[in-house]
Design a protein around this motif. Structure first.
Motif, PDB file in Angstrom:
ATOM      1  N   LYS A   1       0.947  -1.243   0.021  1.00 22.96           N
ATOM      2  CA  LYS A   1       0.110   0.021  -0.093  1.00 22.96           C
ATOM      3  C   LYS A   1       0.883   1.250   0.052  1.00 22.96           C
ATOM      4  O   LYS A   1       0.591   2.294  -0.849  1.00 22.96           O
ATOM      5  N   ALA A   2       1.900   1.145   0.734  1.00 23.21           N
ATOM      6  CA  ALA A   2       2.822   2.336   0.844  1.00 23.21           C
ATOM      7  C   ALA A   2       3.675   2.644  -0.526  1.00 23.21           C
ATOM      8  O   ALA A   2       3.745   3.838  -1.021  1.00 23.21           O
ATOM      9  N   PHE A   3       4.143   1.380  -1.086  1.00 22.58           N
ATOM     10  CA  PHE A   3       4.466   1.527  -2.424  1.00 22.58           C
ATOM     11  C   PHE A   3       3.568   2.165  -3.512  1.00 22.58           C
ATOM     12  O   PHE A   3       4.040   3.012  -4.256  1.00 22.58           O
ATOM     13  N   LYS A   4       2.417   1.678  -3.397  1.00 18.24           N
ATOM     14  CA  LYS A   4       1.420   2.209  -4.239  1.00 18.24           C
ATOM     15  C   LYS A   4       1.144   3.459  -4.341  1.00 18.24           C
ATOM     16  O   LYS A   4       1.020   4.436  -5.226  1.00 18.24           O
ATOM     17  N   ILE A   5       1.161   4.098  -3.049  1.00 21.21           N
ATOM     18  CA  ILE A   5       0.931   5.693  -2.736  1.00 21.21           C
ATOM     19  C   ILE A   5       2.244   6.344  -3.416  1.00 21.21           C
ATOM     20  O   ILE A   5       2.072   7.356  -4.042  1.00 21.21           O
ATOM     21  N   LEU A   6       3.402   6.000  -3.230  1.00 26.50           N
ATOM     22  CA  LEU A   6       4.586   6.487  -3.770  1.00 26.50           C
ATOM     23  C   LEU A   6       4.545   6.490  -5.376  1.00 26.50           C
ATOM     24  O   LEU A   6       4.844   7.629  -5.786  1.00 26.50           O
ATOM     25  N   ILE A   7       4.137   5.344  -5.936  1.00 26.16           N
ATOM     26  CA  ILE A   7       4.120   5.090  -7.379  1.00 26.16           C
ATOM     27  C   ILE A   7       2.848   6.247  -7.838  1.00 26.16           C
ATOM     28  O   ILE A   7       3.410   6.988  -8.862  1.00 26.16           O
ATOM     29  N   ASP A   8       1.857   6.516  -7.133  1.00 28.17           N
ATOM     30  CA  ASP A   8       0.897   7.350  -7.554  1.00 28.17           C
ATOM     31  C   ASP A   8       1.483   8.847  -7.421  1.00 28.17           C
ATOM     32  O   ASP A   8       1.356   9.728  -8.135  1.00 28.17           O
ATOM     33  N   LEU A   9       2.260   9.033  -6.279  1.00 27.96           N
ATOM     34  CA  LEU A   9       2.482  10.557  -5.964  1.00 27.96           C
ATOM     35  C   LEU A   9       3.512  10.835  -7.013  1.00 27.96           C
ATOM     36  O   LEU A   9       3.419  11.858  -7.269  1.00 27.96           O
ATOM     37  N   TYR A  10       4.320  10.079  -7.239  1.00 27.25           N
ATOM     38  CA  TYR A  10       5.298  10.293  -8.193  1.00 27.25           C
ATOM     39  C   TYR A  10       4.918  10.598  -9.850  1.00 27.25           C
ATOM     40  O   TYR A  10       5.496  10.653 -10.772  1.00 27.25           O
ATOM     41  N   GLU A  11       3.412   9.958  -9.912  1.00 22.20           N
ATOM     42  CA  GLU A  11       2.832   9.999 -11.218  1.00 22.20           C
ATOM     43  C   GLU A  11       3.684   9.198 -12.309  1.00 22.20           C
ATOM     44  O   GLU A  11       3.856   9.526 -13.399  1.00 22.20           O
ATOM     45  N   VAL A  12       4.164   7.916 -11.640  1.00 17.93           N
ATOM     46  CA  VAL A  12       4.754   7.059 -12.856  1.00 17.93           C
ATOM     47  C   VAL A  12       4.144   6.687 -14.030  1.00 17.93           C
ATOM     48  O   VAL A  12       2.881   6.541 -13.894  1.00 17.93           O
ATOM     49  N   ASP A  13       4.562   6.763 -15.114  1.00 21.82           N
ATOM     50  CA  ASP A  13       4.113   6.251 -16.333  1.00 21.82           C
ATOM     51  C   ASP A  13       3.815   4.567 -16.397  1.00 21.82           C
ATOM     52  O   ASP A  13       2.858   4.386 -16.971  1.00 21.82           O
ATOM     53  N   ASP A  14       4.726   3.840 -16.032  1.00 22.18           N
ATOM     54  CA  ASP A  14       4.608   2.461 -16.163  1.00 22.18           C
ATOM     55  C   ASP A  14       5.497   1.892 -14.719  1.00 22.18           C
ATOM     56  O   ASP A  14       6.244   2.607 -14.305  1.00 22.18           O
ATOM     57  N   TYR A  15       4.980   0.823 -14.525  1.00 23.21           N
ATOM     58  CA  TYR A  15       5.612  -0.043 -13.464  1.00 23.21           C
ATOM     59  C   TYR A  15       5.649  -1.571 -13.357  1.00 23.21           C
ATOM     60  O   TYR A  15       4.670  -1.924 -14.376  1.00 23.21           O
ATOM     61  N   MET A  16       6.374  -2.170 -12.687  1.00 26.39           N
ATOM     62  CA  MET A  16       6.454  -3.707 -12.724  1.00 26.39           C
ATOM     63  C   MET A  16       6.763  -3.986 -11.507  1.00 26.39           C
ATOM     64  O   MET A  16       7.941  -3.798 -10.914  1.00 26.39           O
ATOM     65  N   VAL A  17       6.183  -5.162 -10.916  1.00 21.76           N
ATOM     66  CA  VAL A  17       6.442  -5.520  -9.416  1.00 21.76           C
ATOM     67  C   VAL A  17       6.611  -7.153  -9.699  1.00 21.76           C
ATOM     68  O   VAL A  17       6.074  -7.825 -10.323  1.00 21.76           O
TER      69      VAL A  17
END
Length: 290
Positions: free
Chosen positions: A64-80
């Protein structure tokens, strides 16, 4: 372009967020954020085949914390990506579904070959026509890749890792399988250089106090650092050498794996490029979005 990679390992979980900048035709990967959280899923899985309730709750909070950071940084693409511990856990896929439904984060449980392929994507600058043995030691598995003329000619994943070895969870037969793989693909006369990846070899490299711009270790230096670490107790490694708690106990078992593979390949030299799974994921994401 902003990209994010999450590496769910057996010893720790990492998030990296990178800004890819194209300036006058040159591509630069600039790190914006890096977090490493010491959640050792391997202890649960290698002992009990399941991720415990306590670690499951911590894992969900972390995602949940990682998802918040990914959203805050307005990431264009990600992979977990989740590796050895999650893929061996009997409740791993259920937890992955829970994360997807409740948090909206998609996790890929990857096998050893895919893990090796992703790491290899980050190694291009270190491989030329000479033969190389790439050794990647994680908490639950070790990936070996053999290169010749810039092409990968053999690859295999083994259930030997720093967390697994620490608790003597590895099968002695696996060591013999590793030797057999190396001997079948590397001739005795072949002079081969090793490439070491993983947090433990990076820490061993750091402890060697290398000269500027040097990115390699000789076998005798690795053995020297191993003996140096063994001369301290766990508490001393934490408080005198200032190692993280979750590094201080696994670094010696990891060093034994690197040395075993080097000795089996009759190699005396190891390049330590300081790249890993997250860097390979970044390369994959860039290729997908450029």
């Amino acid at each position: 372009m902003k990209l994010a990679a999450v590496d769910i390992g057996s010893n720790a979980i990492r998030l990296q967020i990178t800004n890819v900048i194209n300036y006058q035709g040159n591509i630069n990967f600039k790190k914006l954020e890096y977090l490493r959280f010491p959640l050792r899923l391997g202890n649960d899985v290698f002992d009990n085949k399941n991720i415990s309730d306590n670690n499951r709750r911590k894992f969900l909070k972390l995602m949940k914390a990682f998802k918040i950071l990914i959203d805050l940084y307005e990431v264009d693409d990600y992979m977990v990506c989740a590796t050895s511990a999650m893929r061996e856990s009997e409740n791993g896929r259920k937890i992955v579904e829970e994360v997807k439904e409740d948090i909206g984060l998609k996790i890929h449980i990857i096998d050893g070959n895919k893990e090796a392929d992703l790491i290899n994507m980050a190694l291009g600058a270190y491989i030329d026509e000479k033969p190389y043995l790439h050794i990647d030691v994680g908490g639950g598995s070790t990936e070996l890749n053999i290169y010749k003329d810039k092409a990968k000619i053999a690859s295999k994943s083994f259930k030997i890792g720093s967390v697994r070895a620490m608790d003597s969870q590895e099968d002695p037969k696996v060591w013999r399988k590793m030797d057999k793989f190396i001997h079948e693909n590397i001739t005795e006369k072949q002079k081969i250089t090793c490439i070491g990846t993983g947090g433990n070899i990076n820490k061993i490299f750091e402890l060697s106090k290398p000269s500027k711009n040097k990115r390699y270790l000789h076998m005798d230096k690795i053995q020297e650092i191993q003996s140096f670490l063994e001369s301290y107790s766990f508490e001393e490694r934490v408080n005198v050498l200032n190692l993280n708690i979750d590094r201080a106990d696994v670094i010696i078992p990891a060093s034994k794996i690197y040395l075993h593979a080097m000795q089996s390949a009759n190699s005396k030299r190891m390049i330590v490029p300081d790249v890993g799974l997250k860097d390979g994921v970044m390369n994959l994401l860039y290729e997908r979005n450029k």
